[in-house]
Write a protein that holds these residues in place. Structure first.
Motif, PDB file in Angstrom:
ATOM      1  N   GLY A  48      -9.900  14.394  13.956  1.00 24.85           N
ATOM      2  CA  GLY A  48      -8.553  14.914  14.090  1.00 24.85           C
ATOM      3  C   GLY A  48      -7.476  14.189  13.310  1.00 24.85           C
ATOM      4  N   PHE A  49      -7.698  12.953  12.901  1.00 22.90           N
ATOM      5  CA  PHE A  49      -6.717  12.230  12.094  1.00 22.90           C
ATOM      6  C   PHE A  49      -7.059  12.440  10.630  1.00 22.90           C
ATOM      7  N   ARG A  50      -6.035  12.412   9.784  1.00 24.39           N
ATOM      8  CA  ARG A  50      -6.240  12.444   8.341  1.00 24.39           C
ATOM      9  C   ARG A  50      -5.783  11.116   7.769  1.00 24.39           C
ATOM     10  N   PHE A  51      -6.555  10.599   6.817  1.00 22.26           N
ATOM     11  CA  PHE A  51      -6.274   9.286   6.239  1.00 22.26           C
ATOM     12  C   PHE A  51      -6.100   9.420   4.734  1.00 22.26           C
ATOM     13  N   ALA A  52      -5.147   8.683   4.191  1.00 21.95           N
ATOM     14  CA  ALA A  52      -4.994   8.595   2.744  1.00 21.95           C
ATOM     15  C   ALA A  52      -6.171   7.778   2.212  1.00 21.95           C
ATOM     16  N   PRO A  53      -6.498   7.924   0.950  1.00 26.04           N
ATOM     17  CA  PRO A  53      -7.615   7.162   0.379  1.00 26.04           C
ATOM     18  C   PRO A  53      -7.400   5.659   0.546  1.00 26.04           C
ATOM     19  N   GLY A  99       7.876  -4.467   1.525  1.00 31.64           N
ATOM     20  CA  GLY A  99       6.668  -5.099   2.031  1.00 31.64           C
ATOM     21  C   GLY A  99       5.422  -4.768   1.245  1.00 31.64           C
ATOM     22  N   ALA A 100       4.511  -5.726   1.193  1.00 34.04           N
ATOM     23  CA  ALA A 100       3.241  -5.517   0.509  1.00 34.04           C
ATOM     24  C   ALA A 100       2.278  -4.717   1.366  1.00 34.04           C
ATOM     25  N   ARG A 101       2.359  -4.884   2.677  1.00 30.83           N
ATOM     26  CA  ARG A 101       1.462  -4.176   3.589  1.00 30.83           C
ATOM     27  C   ARG A 101       2.286  -3.269   4.494  1.00 30.83           C
ATOM     28  N   VAL A 102       2.297  -1.982   4.148  1.00 30.53           N
ATOM     29  CA  VAL A 102       3.046  -0.994   4.908  1.00 30.53           C
ATOM     30  C   VAL A 102       2.120   0.174   5.205  1.00 30.53           C
ATOM     31  N   LEU A 103       2.073   0.571   6.470  1.00 28.50           N
ATOM     32  CA  LEU A 103       1.264   1.702   6.910  1.00 28.50           C
ATOM     33  C   LEU A 103       2.208   2.723   7.521  1.00 28.50           C
ATOM     34  N   VAL A 104       2.235   3.942   6.979  1.00 33.02           N
ATOM     35  CA  VAL A 104       3.130   4.991   7.465  1.00 33.02           C
ATOM     36  C   VAL A 104       2.300   5.999   8.246  1.00 33.02           C
ATOM     37  N   VAL A 105       2.682   6.210   9.517  1.00 31.57           N
ATOM     38  CA  VAL A 105       1.941   7.105  10.407  1.00 31.57           C
ATOM     39  C   VAL A 105       2.802   8.312  10.731  1.00 31.57           C
ATOM     40  N   GLU A 106       2.318   9.479  10.356  1.00 29.01           N
ATOM     41  CA  GLU A 106       2.976  10.756  10.645  1.00 29.01           C
ATOM     42  C   GLU A 106       2.415  11.282  11.960  1.00 29.01           C
ATOM     43  N   MET A 107       3.278  11.381  12.978  1.00 32.01           N
ATOM     44  CA  MET A 107       2.853  11.851  14.290  1.00 32.01           C
ATOM     45  C   MET A 107       3.043  13.354  14.460  1.00 32.01           C
ATOM     46  N   GLU A 128      -8.054  -0.783   4.885  1.00 32.33           N
ATOM     47  CA  GLU A 128      -6.887  -1.658   5.036  1.00 32.33           C
ATOM     48  C   GLU A 128      -6.486  -1.887   6.489  1.00 32.33           C
ATOM     49  N   LEU A 129      -7.027  -1.110   7.431  1.00 31.63           N
ATOM     50  CA  LEU A 129      -6.596  -1.200   8.832  1.00 31.63           C
ATOM     51  C   LEU A 129      -6.717  -2.589   9.450  1.00 31.63           C
ATOM     52  N   PRO A 130      -7.748  -3.382   9.150  1.00 31.64           N
ATOM     53  CA  PRO A 130      -7.808  -4.718   9.769  1.00 31.64           C
ATOM     54  C   PRO A 130      -6.559  -5.572   9.536  1.00 31.64           C
ATOM     55  N   MET A 137       0.851  -1.166   0.000  1.00 25.59           N
ATOM     56  CA  MET A 137       0.000   0.000   0.000  1.00 25.59           C
ATOM     57  C   MET A 137       0.897   1.229   0.000  1.00 25.59           C
ATOM     58  N   THR A 138       0.815   2.023  -1.018  1.00 23.36           N
ATOM     59  CA  THR A 138       1.541   3.282  -1.096  1.00 23.36           C
ATOM     60  C   THR A 138       0.527   4.345  -1.432  1.00 23.36           C
ATOM     61  N   LEU A 139       0.224   5.155  -0.443  1.00 27.11           N
ATOM     62  CA  LEU A 139      -0.838   6.135  -0.600  1.00 27.11           C
ATOM     63  C   LEU A 139      -0.329   7.524  -0.284  1.00 27.11           C
ATOM     64  N   VAL A 140      -0.982   8.504  -0.830  1.00 24.88           N
ATOM     65  CA  VAL A 140      -0.656   9.889  -0.562  1.00 24.88           C
ATOM     66  C   VAL A 140      -1.748  10.442   0.346  1.00 24.88           C
ATOM     67  N   ALA A 141      -1.354  11.074   1.424  1.00 28.34           N
ATOM     68  CA  ALA A 141      -2.342  11.588   2.374  1.00 28.34           C
ATOM     69  C   ALA A 141      -3.170  12.689   1.730  1.00 28.34           C
ATOM     70  N   GLU A 142      -4.462  12.613   1.914  1.00 28.33           N
ATOM     71  CA  GLU A 142      -5.350  13.673   1.478  1.00 28.33           C
ATOM     72  C   GLU A 142      -6.013  14.229   2.725  1.00 28.33           C
TER      73      GLU A 142
END
Length: 156
Positions: free
Chosen positions: A12-17, A114-122, A22-24, A1-6
């Motif tokens: 208060g959180f922003r999620f990419a499309p 990795g096929a499943r990567v989640l990047v969290v900007e704090m 995909e969170l589960p 998963m390679t997504l651009v944050a929108e």
């Protein structure tokens, strides 16, 4: 998963499309790559912490679930390709991701591995292409909501 944050405000959180769907996949055991920077070192916790200690109450469901995840700390002196010992989903945590070349190199390398990567900007500033979830902060309240979301205990 390679997504651009929108910009999609949701408590208060922003999620990419597509990220929320995909969170589960990240609610099972995941490998956590924590990028050390000035911003996230301000959490004031030792590098070996899993962050559950900083962000959850002792004995909480989120703390118990999150503490199962192995944590790899990466800083500017480490090679950009961290050693990922499992095929588990990978969660990259950091503040100011994308602002420094070494952080971008790590995010790019992990996404390539990795096929499943989640990047969290704090942090407060989101660099396009380097965040799947932006929390807008790294304090206890933000971290607790993030761990609840990632563990599936409560939605953020």
């Amino acid at each position: 998963m390679t997504l651009v944050a929108e910009t999609q405000a949701l408590t208060g959180f922003r999620f990419a499309p597509g990220v929320r769907e995909e969170l589960p996949a990240f609610r099972t055991r995941s490998t956590v790559v924590r990028l050390a920077s000035l911003d996230n070192e301000r959490l004031g916790v030792p590098r070996w912490y899993t962050l559950a200690e900083a962000w959850t109450e002792p004995g909480s469901p989120e703390g118990a679930l999150w503490s199962r995840n192995p944590v790899i700390d990466v800083d500017r002196d480490d090679p950009p390709e961290p050693v990922l010992a499992t095929g588990a989903p990978v969660i990259v945590l950091g503040a100011g991701l994308g602002a420094m070349p070494w952080q971008r190199a790590v995010v790019d390398a992990v996404r390539a591995l990795g096929a499943r990567v989640l990047v969290v900007e704090m942090g407060a500033i989101v660099v396009p292409g380097y965040a799947d979830i932006a929390t807008g902060g790294y304090g206890r309240a933000h971290g607790e909501r993030l761990l609840s979301l990632l563990c599936g205990v409560r939605e953020a």
